[in-house]
Write a protein that holds these residues in place. Structure first.
Motif, short mmCIF file in Angstrom:
data_model
loop_
_atom_site.label_atom_id
_atom_site.label_comp_id
_atom_site.label_asym_id
_atom_site.label_seq_id
_atom_site.Cartn_x
_atom_site.Cartn_y
_atom_site.Cartn_z
N GLY A 1 5.77 9.63 3.60
CA GLY A 1 6.07 8.21 3.62
C GLY A 1 4.87 7.44 4.13
O GLY A 1 3.90 8.02 4.65
N GLY A 2 4.88 6.13 4.00
CA GLY A 2 3.73 5.35 4.42
C GLY A 2 2.64 5.37 3.36
O GLY A 2 2.87 5.71 2.21
N TYR A 3 1.43 5.01 3.79
CA TYR A 3 0.31 4.99 2.85
C TYR A 3 -0.86 5.81 3.38
O TYR A 3 -0.95 6.12 4.58
N ARG B 1 1.24 5.85 13.10
CA ARG B 1 0.25 6.72 12.44
C ARG B 1 0.60 8.17 12.69
O ARG B 1 1.09 8.54 13.76
N ASP B 2 0.31 9.03 11.70
CA ASP B 2 0.35 10.47 11.92
C ASP B 2 -0.81 11.10 11.15
O ASP B 2 -1.71 10.39 10.68
N GLY B 3 -0.81 12.41 11.04
CA GLY B 3 -1.95 13.08 10.44
C GLY B 3 -2.13 12.81 8.97
O GLY B 3 -3.22 13.03 8.42
N LEU B 4 -1.08 12.36 8.29
CA LEU B 4 -1.16 12.15 6.85
C LEU B 4 -1.34 10.69 6.45
O LEU B 4 -2.01 10.38 5.47
N GLY B 5 -0.69 9.80 7.20
CA GLY B 5 -0.73 8.42 6.74
C GLY B 5 -0.36 7.42 7.81
O GLY B 5 -0.20 7.76 8.99
N ILE B 6 -0.19 6.20 7.38
CA ILE B 6 0.21 5.09 8.24
C ILE B 6 1.57 4.61 7.75
O ILE B 6 1.72 4.25 6.58
N HIS B 7 2.53 4.62 8.64
CA HIS B 7 3.91 4.30 8.29
C HIS B 7 4.23 2.89 8.77
O HIS B 7 3.81 2.48 9.86
N VAL B 8 4.97 2.16 7.95
CA VAL B 8 5.25 0.76 8.28
C VAL B 8 6.76 0.51 8.26
O VAL B 8 7.53 1.24 7.64
N SER B 9 7.16 -0.53 8.95
CA SER B 9 8.57 -0.86 9.08
C SER B 9 9.17 -1.27 7.74
O SER B 9 8.53 -1.98 6.95
N LEU C 1 0.82 -1.21 0.00
CA LEU C 1 0.00 0.00 0.00
C LEU C 1 0.86 1.27 0.00
O LEU C 1 0.42 2.31 -0.51
N THR C 2 2.07 1.19 0.54
CA THR C 2 2.95 2.37 0.48
C THR C 2 3.36 2.68 -0.95
O THR C 2 3.78 3.80 -1.25
#
Length: 219
Positions: A164-166, A201-209, A155-156
């Motif tokens: 970064g993230g999705y 998680r942050d305000g823009l997206g979900i970040h993964v390792s 998804l990223t």
């Protein structure tokens, strides 16, 4: 008009003709683009956002996401076998999306004088079938955590955000639909990954390792 790379070799005259006969549409998140078995005379060329290809599960009312169509991808029926076709699956906007509806008849006509277009469509279809087979293999062989980790990394690439993230608008229900797992399993696994610092998680997206991008999980 955005032109798919497949059409980039067209002459200016052919491009203008294609623009004139194509229809540009915007879709809200979760809006239906085309229903399975509906007759259509268009190819769907995504210029922004993300669509998901959905098949109905015969054993339940739940849907199964078999594929995603992102910018630069096409959704179409049997290759150039006619000017219209019945959609083999339902197409739904996973995110707000912009799509050009390109008449199949126009593509068929251009392919007769530009055979590289027909070959390119075959390559795209073969690539999509290969991706589907790999995804089915993962669903049948990977543990829930490893499978979800792979889907989050994918998804990223499908729905990236600037930080970064999705995109956080991709729901757990969509992830469950694509991974062949229940929403409860996805929710529990993602909460566990988050508690271990592998998902943030942050305000823009979900970040993964970055671990989720390891070679054995590569698409």
């Amino acid at each position: 008009m955005y032109l798919h790379p497949l059409l980039s070799s067209l002459s200016t005259k052919d491009r203008k003709a294609l623009i004139q006969c194509s229809d540009f549409r915007s879709y809200r998140r979760s809006e239906l683009v085309v229903e399975a078995e509906e007759w259509t005379d268009c190819m769907y060329c995504v210029t922004g956002g993300l669509l998901r290809v959905v098949a109905r599960c015969s054993a339940s009312s739940a849907d199964v996401t078999t594929d995603f169509i992102r910018r630069g991808d096409l959704f179409h029926g049997p290759l150039l076998s006619g000017d219209r076709y019945q959609a083999a699956a339902t197409l739904i906007a996973a995110l707000p999306s912009s799509v050009y509806l390109v008449p199949v008849a126009a593509v068929r006509e251009l392919s007769s004088t530009h055979p590289e277009m027909a070959l390119g469509l075959v390559d795209l279809s073969m690539g999509r079938m290969g991706s589907l087979r790999r995804q089915l293999g993962r669903i049948s062989s990977l543990s829930a955590e490893v499978l979800i980790g792979h889907v989050l990394h994918e998804l990223t690439q499908l729905a990236p955000v600037r930080s970064g993230g999705y995109d956080k608008r991709i729901t757990q229900a969509v992830i469950a639909s694509y991974s062949g797992l229940s929403r409860e399993v996805v929710n529990k696994t993602m909460r566990d990954l988050e508690s271990r610092g592998l998902v943030r998680r942050d305000g823009l997206g979900i970040h993964v390792s970055p671990h989720f991008a390891s070679p054995d999980l590569a698409p």
